[in-house]
Design an enzyme around this catalytic site. Structure first.
Site, short mmCIF file in Angstrom:
data_model
loop_
_atom_site.label_atom_id
_atom_site.label_comp_id
_atom_site.label_asym_id
_atom_site.label_seq_id
_atom_site.Cartn_x
_atom_site.Cartn_y
_atom_site.Cartn_z
CD GLU A 7 -8.38 -40.67 36.03
OE1 GLU A 7 -7.84 -41.14 34.91
OE2 GLU A 7 -9.41 -39.92 36.06
CG ASP A 80 -8.39 -37.00 35.10
OD1 ASP A 80 -7.67 -36.54 35.93
OD2 ASP A 80 -8.11 -37.38 34.14
CG ASP A 82 -13.38 -36.52 33.00
OD1 ASP A 82 -13.53 -37.64 33.84
OD2 ASP A 82 -12.78 -36.38 32.08
CD GLU A 84 -15.35 -42.43 30.84
OE1 GLU A 84 -14.69 -43.45 31.30
OE2 GLU A 84 -16.46 -42.29 30.19
CE1 TYR A 288 -8.83 -33.43 33.24
CE2 TYR A 288 -11.13 -32.87 32.53
CZ TYR A 288 -10.18 -33.68 33.05
OH TYR A 288 -10.43 -35.17 32.66
NE ARG A 290 -9.63 -36.45 28.30
CZ ARG A 290 -8.82 -36.80 29.07
NH1 ARG A 290 -8.51 -36.74 30.55
NH2 ARG A 290 -7.57 -37.52 28.64
CG HIS A 335 -14.48 -28.72 33.60
ND1 HIS A 335 -14.03 -29.64 32.83
CD2 HIS A 335 -15.03 -29.03 34.41
CE1 HIS A 335 -14.29 -30.79 33.57
NE2 HIS A 335 -14.87 -30.49 34.65
#
Length: 632
Positions: A7, A80, A82, A84, A288, A290, A335
């Site tokens: 990203e 990423d 997740d 999204e 990570y 999040r 995670h």
């Protein structure tokens, strides 16, 4: 050529240094497609099909990436890890079209280190369709709520306001707390305290029990009457007791707890914390960021034990590494918790230029200390409780007693490295609060009375939410997900629905007005329990237990009747107020007609194409009398 798409350019540069020849690393710079800004973009009749469009400014970049995807021998989509990120990877594949069985993989980088990157590329997986469906479902629900409810709020309240599925629930928490404060009625009580002395040490004792009386007193006269008696009385030790208490370390940070502690300990907003954490992640400094998991990889625990043994000694090393369980409902355990990637690197030791921001350095220091502390031994305290009797003499006691408590730290354990900021409620036991100390006493020992006094106390209203406390409440109620907390708080601040006063969030007039409308007209959609249930349903879509179609149809069946009722109400409000007046000018932003109309703050000029066009300007007129709905 093997192509890896991430990203951010910073992450691409870091990874390129690990992979060398034969690899090309490119950055898509976040999302490349989304729903259109100027229209609903969701075909409700066709199973809520989203109508995606290219994001502004992304055309040339996407065209270049698509060419590279088609040219590459192998493609690794490493956005990423997740929902999204999964959706971004899916959009890139959709734009690339038919790749004729070209090897395309999904790689998840949970840390940007050479070892983690090599391991992820060596063990890729297919794109997770369930995660993509969950992201799409969330985006569609948010669009339906925001796009269909916001115009009704504007029409009803005659002001430019906007609703959001989760941000408005965050606003509701702030507004309802303000209402609780306004409605609060203080209650006064009176207690009795004694300052006593033994062996040259003074300590405080509080009235503990009094036959047939409520303590503390609800009548000041009762306390004063007892005070007169106590000034002539003797005090002695009736019973002493000591126990050893352990205070366990807290688990490593999750997204939510990092935002809370960084707010209180470093004065950072949740939005700033996430920005700094993103930078540290992309630099390969932390895992990570999040996540709502408190799990720790075994290899990380092993390195942590080596650091603890070397830096602090064997006494600070538990027999076995602690295992933590997430307390958050529906926590995603894929995670790890947030931790340093190179645990052996002490916070004070940073490569030149690697952490350019002092706030980033402070945040890394916080993450390192919290993680290391989580792997250390508990702190030990000796807790002393003393029961004190009162009377003319020990042979003639009164039917009352005092109690004194004390606690002494006997081994600091994890506190050697880390202690929570005082005003963050992050799961610390009540007994972990420091309560003073008392001398060593024996049963029957006479105590010197230094003073006795009546202590008046008043109940206090609940505190306004700080940004950290609001994040904690959002997590508690299951509103949103870790990646959304910071943006939810930022949005209601940016739109001026709340303002920050003395580090606390206070709703504005517009915020309270909007909240009242949403609760009255959409009682289900903006209910905290309903929002939490919807989040849980989205998690089920992500895990493949529930279909996107079923979730959206269920949502629409509940939402549509409220939407219809609110639309009819908005029309009645519009008819009851003066109509907007065309002024014979065109909008400089979109070319639409400009009108003069009244809002909550007076007359202004706006565009008829609102909400797709938000152009306004002041007319200089004074505010007129508010419509009844605006003054409510």
């Amino acid at each position: 050529m093997k192509l890896v798409i991430v990203e951010s350019p910073a992450k691409a540069k870091k990874i390129a240094g690990y992979l060398g020849d034969g690899w090309q690393i490119e950055a898509c710079r976040g999302h490349v497609r989304d729903l259109p800004e100027s229209q609903l973009g969701v075909d409700v009749e066709q199973d809520f099909r989203p109508q995606y469009v290219m994001l502004p400014g992304k055309g040339n970049l996407v065209e270049r990436l698509v060419k590279l995807i088609r040219k590459a021998d192998e493609v690794y989509l490493a956005t990423d890890p997740d929902r999204e990120g999964e959706a971004i990877a899916w959009h890139l594949l959709q734009l690339a079209g038919d790749l004729k069985n070209k090897p395309v993989y999904r790689a998840a980088f949970h840390a940007i280190t050479e070892e983690a990157v090599q391991a992820a590329l060596a063990d890729p997986r297919p794109l997770d369709a369930a995660l993509v469906e969950a992201q799409s479902a969330r985006r569609v629900v948010d669009r339906l709520v925001g796009y269909l409810v916001s115009p009704l709020a504007c029409k009803t309240l005659d002001d430019r306001l906007s609703a959001g599925r989760v941000q408005s629930v965050a606003l509701r928490l702030v507004v309802e707390r303000e209402q609780q404060i306004a409605a609060f009625q203080s209650d006064t009580t009176w207690g009795v305290e004694a300052i006593l002395e033994a062996s040259g040490t003074r300590f405080e004792a509080k009235l503990h029990r009094l036959k047939d009386a409520d303590i503390p007193f609800k009548d000041a006269a009762q306390a004063e009457k007892l005070l007169t008696l106590l000034k002539r009385a003797s005090f002695w030790v009736s019973k002493t007791g000591q126990t050893t208490k352990h205070r366990n370390p807290l688990p490593p940070f999750t997204t939510s707890t990092l935002q809370q502690v960084a707010s209180k300990g470093l004065g950072l907003s949740p939005e700033k914390t996430m920005s700094l954490a993103q930078m540290l992640y992309e630099q390969g400094r932390i895992t990570y960021h999040r996540t709502d998991s408190v799990a720790v990889a075994q290899e990380a625990q092993t390195v942590a034990r080596e650091v603890i043994s070397r830096e602090y000694g064997e006494r600070y090393l538990p027999t076995a590494s602690p295992i933590y369980k997430a307390k958050t409902a529906n926590a995603q355990e894929a995670h790890e918790a947030i931790r340093p990637t190179d645990i052996s690197q002490m916070p004070a030791v940073h490569p030149e230029g690697d952490v350019p921001s002092s706030n980033a350095a402070k945040l890394y220091d916080l993450i390192w200390r919290r993680f290391i502390a989580s792997q250390m031994t508990p702190a030990d305290y000796t807790v002393t409780a003393i029961l004190i009797r009162v009377g003319r003499s020990q042979d003639k006691p009164y039917p009352l007693s005092f109690k004194a408590n004390g606690r002494e730290l006997t081994f600091d354990g994890f506190l050697r490295v880390y202690e929570e900021p005082d005003d963050v409620d992050a799961g610390v036991d009540a007994e972990a609060v420091e309560i003073g100390s008392v001398p060593s006493l024996r049963d029957g020992q006479i105590l010197k009375r230094v003073d006795v006094a009546v202590n008046e106390s008043q109940t206090r209203p609940p505190s306004r939410y700080s940004e950290a406390a609001l994040v904690q409440a959002l997590e508690k109620y299951g509103v949103g997900r870790p990646s959304t907390f910071a943006s939810m708080v930022a949005v209601i601040k940016h739109k001026k629905y709340v303002t920050v006063k003395q580090k606390h969030l206070v709703p504005t007039k517009n915020g309270m007005k909007l909240c009242a409308f949403l609760i009255e007209r959409f009682p289900q959609v903006f209910d905290m329990d309903y929002t939490a249930r919807l989040e849980a349903a989205l998690d089920q879509v992500a895990s493949g237990q529930l279909s996107r179609s079923r979730l959206l149809n269920t949502f629409w069946r509940g939402f549509q009747p409220q939407l219809k009722s609110a639309t009819e109400y908005a029309l009645t409000q519009v008819k009851s107020r003066p109509k907007a007046k065309l002024i014979g000018e065109t909008c400089p932003d979109c070319g639409g007609d400009l009108v003069e109309r009244q809002g909550a703050n007076g007359v202004f000029v706006g565009c008829t194409n609102y909400p797709s066009c938000t152009y306004t300007r002041s007319t200089g007129h004074q505010p007129l009398t508010l419509h009844p709905a605006e003054g409510a």
